[in-house]
Scaffold this motif. Structure first.
Motif, PDB file in Angstrom:
ATOM      1  N   ILE A 274       0.843  -1.191   0.000  1.00  0.00           N
ATOM      2  CA  ILE A 274       0.000   0.000   0.000  1.00  0.00           C
ATOM      3  C   ILE A 274       0.880   1.243   0.000  1.00  0.00           C
ATOM      4  CG2 ILE A 274      -1.802   1.272   1.250  1.00  0.00           C
ATOM      5  CD1 ILE A 274      -2.435  -1.433   2.684  1.00  0.00           C
ATOM      6  N   LEU A 275       0.513   2.230  -0.808  1.00  0.00           N
ATOM      7  CA  LEU A 275       1.079   3.566  -0.721  1.00  0.00           C
ATOM      8  C   LEU A 275       0.098   4.435   0.052  1.00  0.00           C
ATOM      9  CD1 LEU A 275       3.220   5.731  -1.688  1.00  0.00           C
ATOM     10  CD2 LEU A 275       1.522   6.292  -3.460  1.00  0.00           C
ATOM     11  N   ALA A 276       0.585   5.061   1.122  1.00  0.00           N
ATOM     12  CA  ALA A 276      -0.236   5.998   1.889  1.00  0.00           C
ATOM     13  C   ALA A 276       0.461   7.353   1.859  1.00  0.00           C
ATOM     14  CB  ALA A 276      -0.436   5.520   3.317  1.00  0.00           C
ATOM     15  N   SER A 277       0.079   8.165   0.894  1.00  0.00           N
ATOM     16  CA  SER A 277       0.643   9.508   0.781  1.00  0.00           C
ATOM     17  C   SER A 277      -0.272  10.502   1.486  1.00  0.00           C
ATOM     18  CB  SER A 277       0.779   9.893  -0.692  1.00  0.00           C
ATOM     19  OG  SER A 277      -0.516  10.104  -1.248  1.00  0.00           O
ATOM     20  N   ASP A 278       0.206  11.726   1.658  1.00  0.00           N
ATOM     21  CA  ASP A 278      -0.682  12.792   2.111  1.00  0.00           C
ATOM     22  C   ASP A 278      -1.715  13.065   1.025  1.00  0.00           C
ATOM     23  OD1 ASP A 278       0.583  15.720   0.794  1.00  0.00           O
ATOM     24  OD2 ASP A 278       1.685  13.847   0.628  1.00  0.00           O
ATOM     25  N   THR A 279      -2.878  13.532   1.430  1.00  0.00           N
ATOM     26  CA  THR A 279      -3.964  13.732   0.459  1.00  0.00           C
ATOM     27  C   THR A 279      -3.572  14.681  -0.655  1.00  0.00           C
ATOM     28  OG1 THR A 279      -4.903  15.490   1.849  1.00  0.00           O
ATOM     29  CG2 THR A 279      -5.792  13.269   2.143  1.00  0.00           C
ATOM     30  N   ARG A 280      -2.786  15.720  -0.334  1.00  0.00           N
ATOM     31  CA  ARG A 280      -2.488  16.731  -1.345  1.00  0.00           C
ATOM     32  C   ARG A 280      -1.493  16.249  -2.392  1.00  0.00           C
ATOM     33  NH1 ARG A 280      -7.194  18.433   0.113  1.00  0.00           N
ATOM     34  NH2 ARG A 280      -7.235  19.884   1.886  1.00  0.00           N
ATOM     35  N   SER A 281      -0.859  15.105  -2.144  1.00  0.00           N
ATOM     36  CA  SER A 281      -0.059  14.487  -3.207  1.00  0.00           C
ATOM     37  C   SER A 281      -0.949  13.750  -4.201  1.00  0.00           C
ATOM     38  CB  SER A 281       0.966  13.513  -2.610  1.00  0.00           C
ATOM     39  OG  SER A 281       1.981  14.209  -1.919  1.00  0.00           O
ATOM     40  N   ILE A 282      -2.166  13.411  -3.788  1.00  0.00           N
ATOM     41  CA  ILE A 282      -3.127  12.735  -4.669  1.00  0.00           C
ATOM     42  C   ILE A 282      -3.863  13.759  -5.529  1.00  0.00           C
ATOM     43  CG2 ILE A 282      -5.183  11.272  -4.741  1.00  0.00           C
ATOM     44  CD1 ILE A 282      -2.677   9.830  -3.742  1.00  0.00           C
ATOM     45  N   ILE A 283      -4.424  14.763  -4.871  1.00  0.00           N
ATOM     46  CA  ILE A 283      -5.012  15.906  -5.573  1.00  0.00           C
ATOM     47  C   ILE A 283      -4.415  17.159  -4.938  1.00  0.00           C
ATOM     48  CG2 ILE A 283      -7.090  17.112  -6.314  1.00  0.00           C
ATOM     49  CD1 ILE A 283      -8.705  14.618  -5.820  1.00  0.00           C
ATOM     50  N   PRO A 284      -3.527  17.838  -5.633  1.00  0.00           N
ATOM     51  CA  PRO A 284      -2.888  19.017  -5.042  1.00  0.00           C
ATOM     52  C   PRO A 284      -3.845  20.202  -4.974  1.00  0.00           C
ATOM     53  CG  PRO A 284      -2.144  18.685  -7.284  1.00  0.00           C
ATOM     54  CD  PRO A 284      -3.002  17.503  -6.963  1.00  0.00           C
ATOM     55  N   LEU A 285      -3.445  21.197  -4.221  1.00  0.00           N
ATOM     56  CA  LEU A 285      -4.202  22.446  -4.157  1.00  0.00           C
ATOM     57  C   LEU A 285      -3.666  23.426  -5.190  1.00  0.00           C
ATOM     58  CD1 LEU A 285      -4.507  23.038  -0.298  1.00  0.00           C
ATOM     59  CD2 LEU A 285      -6.163  21.947  -1.837  1.00  0.00           C
ATOM     60  N   SER A 286      -4.565  24.150  -5.814  1.00  0.00           N
ATOM     61  CA  SER A 286      -4.180  25.232  -6.713  1.00  0.00           C
ATOM     62  C   SER A 286      -3.795  26.460  -5.874  1.00  0.00           C
ATOM     63  CB  SER A 286      -5.333  25.558  -7.659  1.00  0.00           C
ATOM     64  OG  SER A 286      -6.476  25.937  -6.915  1.00  0.00           O
ATOM     65  N   PRO A 287      -3.224  27.488  -6.468  1.00  0.00           N
ATOM     66  CA  PRO A 287      -2.801  28.662  -5.691  1.00  0.00           C
ATOM     67  C   PRO A 287      -3.918  29.310  -4.885  1.00  0.00           C
ATOM     68  CG  PRO A 287      -1.761  28.702  -7.842  1.00  0.00           C
ATOM     69  CD  PRO A 287      -2.750  27.570  -7.866  1.00  0.00           C
ATOM     70  N   ASP A 288      -5.187  29.153  -5.311  1.00  0.00           N
ATOM     71  CA  ASP A 288      -6.292  29.748  -4.563  1.00  0.00           C
ATOM     72  C   ASP A 288      -6.817  28.833  -3.454  1.00  0.00           C
ATOM     73  OD1 ASP A 288      -7.666  27.784  -5.963  1.00  0.00           O
ATOM     74  OD2 ASP A 288      -9.050  29.162  -6.970  1.00  0.00           O
ATOM     75  N   GLY A 289      -6.130  27.713  -3.227  1.00  0.00           N
ATOM     76  CA  GLY A 289      -6.512  26.820  -2.146  1.00  0.00           C
ATOM     77  C   GLY A 289      -7.594  25.823  -2.496  1.00  0.00           C
ATOM     78  N   ARG A 290      -8.025  25.821  -3.750  1.00  0.00           N
ATOM     79  CA  ARG A 290      -9.020  24.841  -4.198  1.00  0.00           C
ATOM     80  C   ARG A 290      -8.330  23.614  -4.792  1.00  0.00           C
ATOM     81  NH1 ARG A 290     -14.192  27.023  -4.664  1.00  0.00           N
ATOM     82  NH2 ARG A 290     -14.263  29.234  -4.088  1.00  0.00           N
ATOM     83  N   LEU A 291      -9.085  22.520  -4.918  1.00  0.00           N
ATOM     84  CA  LEU A 291      -8.506  21.322  -5.499  1.00  0.00           C
ATOM     85  C   LEU A 291      -8.164  21.534  -6.960  1.00  0.00           C
ATOM     86  CD1 LEU A 291     -10.575  18.302  -4.078  1.00  0.00           C
ATOM     87  CD2 LEU A 291      -8.421  19.258  -3.242  1.00  0.00           C
ATOM     88  N   ALA A 292      -6.973  21.110  -7.339  1.00  0.00           N
ATOM     89  CA  ALA A 292      -6.557  21.125  -8.735  1.00  0.00           C
ATOM     90  C   ALA A 292      -6.886  19.765  -9.366  1.00  0.00           C
ATOM     91  CB  ALA A 292      -5.068  21.443  -8.820  1.00  0.00           C
ATOM     92  N   LYS A 293      -6.276  19.465 -10.493  1.00  0.00           N
ATOM     93  CA  LYS A 293      -6.481  18.163 -11.115  1.00  0.00           C
ATOM     94  C   LYS A 293      -5.718  17.087 -10.340  1.00  0.00           C
ATOM     95  CE  LYS A 293      -7.150  19.892 -15.829  1.00  0.00           C
ATOM     96  NZ  LYS A 293      -6.643  19.856 -17.240  1.00  0.00           N
ATOM     97  N   PRO A 294      -6.215  15.858 -10.321  1.00  0.00           N
ATOM     98  CA  PRO A 294      -5.479  14.773  -9.657  1.00  0.00           C
ATOM     99  C   PRO A 294      -4.085  14.600 -10.266  1.00  0.00           C
ATOM    100  CG  PRO A 294      -7.725  14.085 -10.112  1.00  0.00           C
ATOM    101  CD  PRO A 294      -7.536  15.406 -10.816  1.00  0.00           C
ATOM    102  N   SER A 295      -3.134  14.304  -9.417  1.00  0.00           N
ATOM    103  CA  SER A 295      -1.775  14.010  -9.874  1.00  0.00           C
ATOM    104  C   SER A 295      -1.736  12.596 -10.460  1.00  0.00           C
ATOM    105  CB  SER A 295      -0.802  14.112  -8.698  1.00  0.00           C
ATOM    106  OG  SER A 295      -0.891  12.944  -7.897  1.00  0.00           O
ATOM    107  N   PRO A 296      -0.643  12.213 -11.117  1.00  0.00           N
ATOM    108  CA  PRO A 296      -0.543  10.848 -11.656  1.00  0.00           C
ATOM    109  C   PRO A 296      -0.213   9.790 -10.603  1.00  0.00           C
ATOM    110  CG  PRO A 296       1.411  12.100 -12.243  1.00  0.00           C
ATOM    111  CD  PRO A 296       0.484  13.068 -11.565  1.00  0.00           C
ATOM    112  N   VAL A 297      -0.042  10.172  -9.342  1.00  0.00           N
ATOM    113  CA  VAL A 297       0.443   9.229  -8.330  1.00  0.00           C
ATOM    114  C   VAL A 297      -0.472   8.019  -8.187  1.00  0.00           C
ATOM    115  CG1 VAL A 297       0.873   8.909  -5.861  1.00  0.00           C
ATOM    116  CG2 VAL A 297       1.770  10.918  -7.023  1.00  0.00           C
ATOM    117  N   THR A 298      -1.778   8.249  -8.131  1.00  0.00           N
ATOM    118  CA  THR A 298      -2.701   7.124  -7.928  1.00  0.00           C
ATOM    119  C   THR A 298      -2.622   6.133  -9.082  1.00  0.00           C
ATOM    120  OG1 THR A 298      -4.194   8.489  -6.606  1.00  0.00           O
ATOM    121  CG2 THR A 298      -5.107   6.471  -7.555  1.00  0.00           C
ATOM    122  N   ALA A 299      -2.686   6.632 -10.301  1.00  0.00           N
ATOM    123  CA  ALA A 299      -2.620   5.737 -11.471  1.00  0.00           C
ATOM    124  C   ALA A 299      -1.273   5.037 -11.540  1.00  0.00           C
ATOM    125  CB  ALA A 299      -2.876   6.529 -12.746  1.00  0.00           C
TER     126      ALA A 299
END
Length: 372
Positions: A274-299
């Motif tokens: 199992i990989l257990a990363s911090d949530t923001r490595s899965i979906i990072p935050l954009s500069p305005d603090g909202r969710l950006a696009k999912p990163s490739p880490v999960t795939a």
């Protein structure tokens, strides 16, 4: 007709719980169960790492409950967030221990406080638990002093008792903290931890997921333990250019971010499940603090054969992405926002998650209505 005993039935259900998580990737989405890890119990609602917190997590539907393990002076595995207990116990109010306040270098970080390795278990048992995030969780701070510090052995017994009482298997997801540091002071934890698994019927049969932010200890545990049906290993990572403590100690440069690249994930898959990363490595935050696009880490992790189960969802506005905050202030508990945030991560393909509030996790997964 042959009937299973209650214990046999629970053992079978435990194997089924772990088996339901062993296939990674979107093709297995319908077959797998999304697992909820009660992060230090239900730490949004009770002081973390207390039996009260674990009991609440179980009552609210957690599949696993999580203890962080550190060592006492006499080699007992005890459950605390860190070996520095200044923030999580009432030790500062104990004049008999005033002279043990000290400064130490723990995994490259200078810390001042009182440390578990300087106290026997008997001494630590004179302390009481305290809420670590009192400004955000005043309802927990109101319980300061109510609860004992818990050993790993006591927690195993507690989980076994709760499992029998509730008729369902409750998994354990212990984190071995500061492995390299404890080994450097003559208190290595891994062999004592492995002995504890072998010593208890519950940990020989119920699901156990062993986690660490270091890599060498997980490799050692895999070598010593093999691949028993009820045990998985979880590599913790964070979005950081710093290396894990064991790699840094050995002079290596491989960072946590390197571990989450395809080559690093392939390496993790050779010893962990199992990989257990911090949530923001899965979906990072954009500069305005909202969710950006999912990163490739999960795939990428799924391609390597790893499950992805990030940490940690918390229900207060302070911890939520801006998309999901309401106008009630940073300390306000925001159930709807937390549910929506978790569902965004579920849509990104995660296989489970850590949460400070398992009831909210259940709402997110099962569309189960929340009660105040």
């Amino acid at each position: 007709m042959i009937r299973m005993t209650r214990r046999e039935a629970l053992t079978a259900s435990g194997a089924a719980l772990l088996a339901s998580t062993t296939v990674a990737g979107p093709a297995a989405a319908e077959a797998k169960k999304i697992l909820i890890y009660g992060h230090r119990g239900a730490s949004a609602l009770r002081p973390e790492h207390t039996l009260a917190s674990y009991a609440k997590a179980i009552a609210d539907g957690a599949d696993f409950i999580e203890p962080d393990l550190v060592s006492t002076k006499d080699g007992v595995l005890i459950i605390r967030h860190e070996n520095n207990i200044v923030e999580t116990t009432d030790i500062a109010s104990h004049p008999e221990f005033a002279d043990r306040k000290t400064e130490k270098l723990i995994d490259g970080e200078k810390q001042v406080g009182w440390f578990t390795e300087d106290f026997t278990l008997a001494e630590l048992k004179t302390l009481r638990a305290k809420e670590r995030l009192g400004q955000l969780r005043p309802q927990n701070a109101a319980m300061d002093g109510w609860f004992d510090l818990v050993t790993w052995a006591e927690m195993i017994d507690f989980a076994a008792a709760e499992s029998l009482a509730r008729g369902r298997t409750i998994g354990l997801v212990p984190e071995i903290k500061h492995s390299t540091y404890f080994a450097s002071i003559g208190l290595p934890m891994e062999d004592r931890f492995l002995a504890s698994l072998a010593a208890h019927h519950y940990t020989r049969t119920a699901p156990v997921v062993i986690q660490s932010f270091e890599t060498a200890n997980l490799k050692y545990i895999r070598q010593k333990l093999g691949r028993p049906a009820n045990v998985q290993l979880m590599q913790l990572t964070a979005g950081s250019d710093l290396p894990p403590a064991d790699i840094a100690k050995a002079g290596g440069k491989t960072s946590y971010n390197d571990l989450m690249k395809p080559e690093g994930l392939a390496g993790i898959a050779r010893y962990a499940d199992i990989l257990a990363s911090d949530t923001r490595s899965i979906i990072p935050l954009s500069p305005d603090g909202r969710l950006a696009k999912p990163s490739p880490v999960t795939a990428d992790a799924h391609k390597a054969g790893l499950l992805v189960q990030p940490w940690t969802f918390r229900p207060e506005n302070y911890f939520l992405a801006k998309d999901f905050q309401d106008a009630n202030g940073p300390a306000a508990r925001n159930v709807a926002g937390s549910v929506a945030e978790i569902r965004a991560y579920l849509a990104a393909g995660i296989d489970g998650f850590f949460t400070d509030d398992p009831a909210i996790g259940r709402e997110a997964i099962d569309h189960r209505s929340m009660r105040s």
